[in-house]
Design a protein around this motif. Sequence first.
Motif, PDB file in Angstrom:
ATOM      1  N   GLU A 330      80.630  38.318 -95.864  1.00 13.04           N
ATOM      2  CA  GLU A 330      80.815  39.897 -96.294  1.00 13.04           C
ATOM      3  C   GLU A 330      81.981  39.798 -96.921  1.00 13.04           C
ATOM      4  O   GLU A 330      81.935  40.417 -98.710  1.00 13.04           O
ATOM      5  CB  GLU A 330      81.056  40.931 -95.549  1.00 13.04           C
ATOM      6  N   LEU A 334      81.094  41.502-101.009  1.00 11.11           N
ATOM      7  CA  LEU A 334      81.394  43.328-101.559  1.00 11.11           C
ATOM      8  C   LEU A 334      82.315  43.071-103.049  1.00 11.11           C
ATOM      9  O   LEU A 334      82.418  43.613-103.607  1.00 11.11           O
ATOM     10  CB  LEU A 334      82.261  43.631-100.459  1.00 11.11           C
ATOM     11  N   GLU A 353      72.246  41.049 -97.443  1.00 16.12           N
ATOM     12  CA  GLU A 353      72.317  40.184 -96.766  1.00 16.12           C
ATOM     13  C   GLU A 353      71.255  39.419 -96.957  1.00 16.12           C
ATOM     14  O   GLU A 353      70.551  39.576 -96.246  1.00 16.12           O
ATOM     15  CB  GLU A 353      73.667  39.363 -95.764  1.00 16.12           C
ATOM     16  N   ILE A 368      75.636  47.407 -97.414  1.00 14.96           N
ATOM     17  CA  ILE A 368      76.411  48.452 -97.435  1.00 14.96           C
ATOM     18  C   ILE A 368      76.076  48.388 -99.050  1.00 14.96           C
ATOM     19  O   ILE A 368      76.443  48.189-100.093  1.00 14.96           O
ATOM     20  CB  ILE A 368      77.892  48.072 -97.331  1.00 14.96           C
ATOM     21  N   GLN A 378      78.191  51.736 -95.187  1.00 16.74           N
ATOM     22  CA  GLN A 378      78.013  50.799 -93.798  1.00 16.74           C
ATOM     23  C   GLN A 378      76.417  51.542 -93.790  1.00 16.74           C
ATOM     24  O   GLN A 378      76.645  52.918 -92.826  1.00 16.74           O
ATOM     25  CB  GLN A 378      78.444  51.405 -93.104  1.00 16.74           C
TER      26      GLN A 378
END
Length: 406
Positions: A330, A334, A353, A368, A378
């Motif tokens: 993550e 991001l 993902e 996200i 989220q």
Amino acid sequence: MIEVVLGVSGGIAAYKACELLRLFTESGHRVRVVPTAAALKFVGAPTWAALSGQPVSTEVWDDVHEVPHVRIGKSADLVVVAPATADVLAKAATGQADDLLTNTLLTARCPVVYAPAMHTEMWEHPATVENVATLRRRGAIVIEPAVGRLTGVDTGKGRLPDPQAIFAVARGVLARPGQQPDLAGRHVVVTAGGTREPIDPVRFIGNRSSGKQGYAFARAAVARGARVTLVSANVALPDPAGTDVVRVGTTEELRQATLKAAEEADVVVMAAAPCDFRPAHYEAEKIKKKDGEDAPTLRLVANPDIAAELGARKRADQVLVAFAAETAAEPVALANARQKLLRKRADLIVVNEVGIDRTFGADDNAAIVLGAGIEPVQIGNRTKDDLAQAVLDLVSSRLSHICENG
């Protein structure tokens, strides 16, 4: 229990409403069928009563003591008219009330969905065009009819969408209780699926995208009142009701179709998965495997970045939603997505993902969402339809902000 009124008007497609009724009842909804007198020429009252378990009437004079012409509309959580003929659309737009269905439409204070079915000439007639525009302006959702075989030998736009597709729109409306169709009057372009880059006449480079998330966005946008253009790349899914579907194969075809559709769009959702690379050379004949020889080397070249091109062309009043399919952890994902958000000049970027048995082809998704000026949002694992609604909430907020600030 959700109360649904299913209005059925007098078109040959009335028989398809039986399947729509079954979908509602099997989902636990209580359905009151209100046909027109002409509809009963195609499907009789005993059929509707048996399938719904509710009384069936066409006239306001039946069971007058119960005041059905007022009570049915006022107690409904949703009204769906399928098929909606040109006659019913005209009566609804002009406020006529000469039978139980049109009285119900006048008294309903819940969302109303019309699924038109008629010949192409009737759908395109200026009177029908104005009536549809009037209904949409008042907040009704009028689904664009499908293209296909009509009565007799005719083919064209005017076919009733598949009952499953109409039901999907209805579910989208019910998912937002008490809320107006906030994308009414907007043109939303959605891309979906995965492109394929041919190597030779039988082989290609592709990816695992099923198109399910893009199709969910298209359904959600229709349910919120938008006119939707769906650019579909190699997707084996039924067309969502109310969408104009443009079919493409390669990334360049996706690029051309999307850039054209985006010229007049208010929102562009780039949910498709374009191949980043394509073969540098296309072999006109199938590449043969030859004993004793090594496999040929495949040289790749980069495909254009469609989202970045859209971002460079984006108008100040347009919202662009990009996607980032990530396999990294993550924090890294991001960071990559934030760079993409800036590079593509997108308003929002949806970070997924992905991997084998993850996101691609699944019915659920988690994401996200990053955007300029907002904290990361989220969106926990949920159906792709629900995720699409959550992202469109953010899109709608952006559009409202644009309107408020000129």
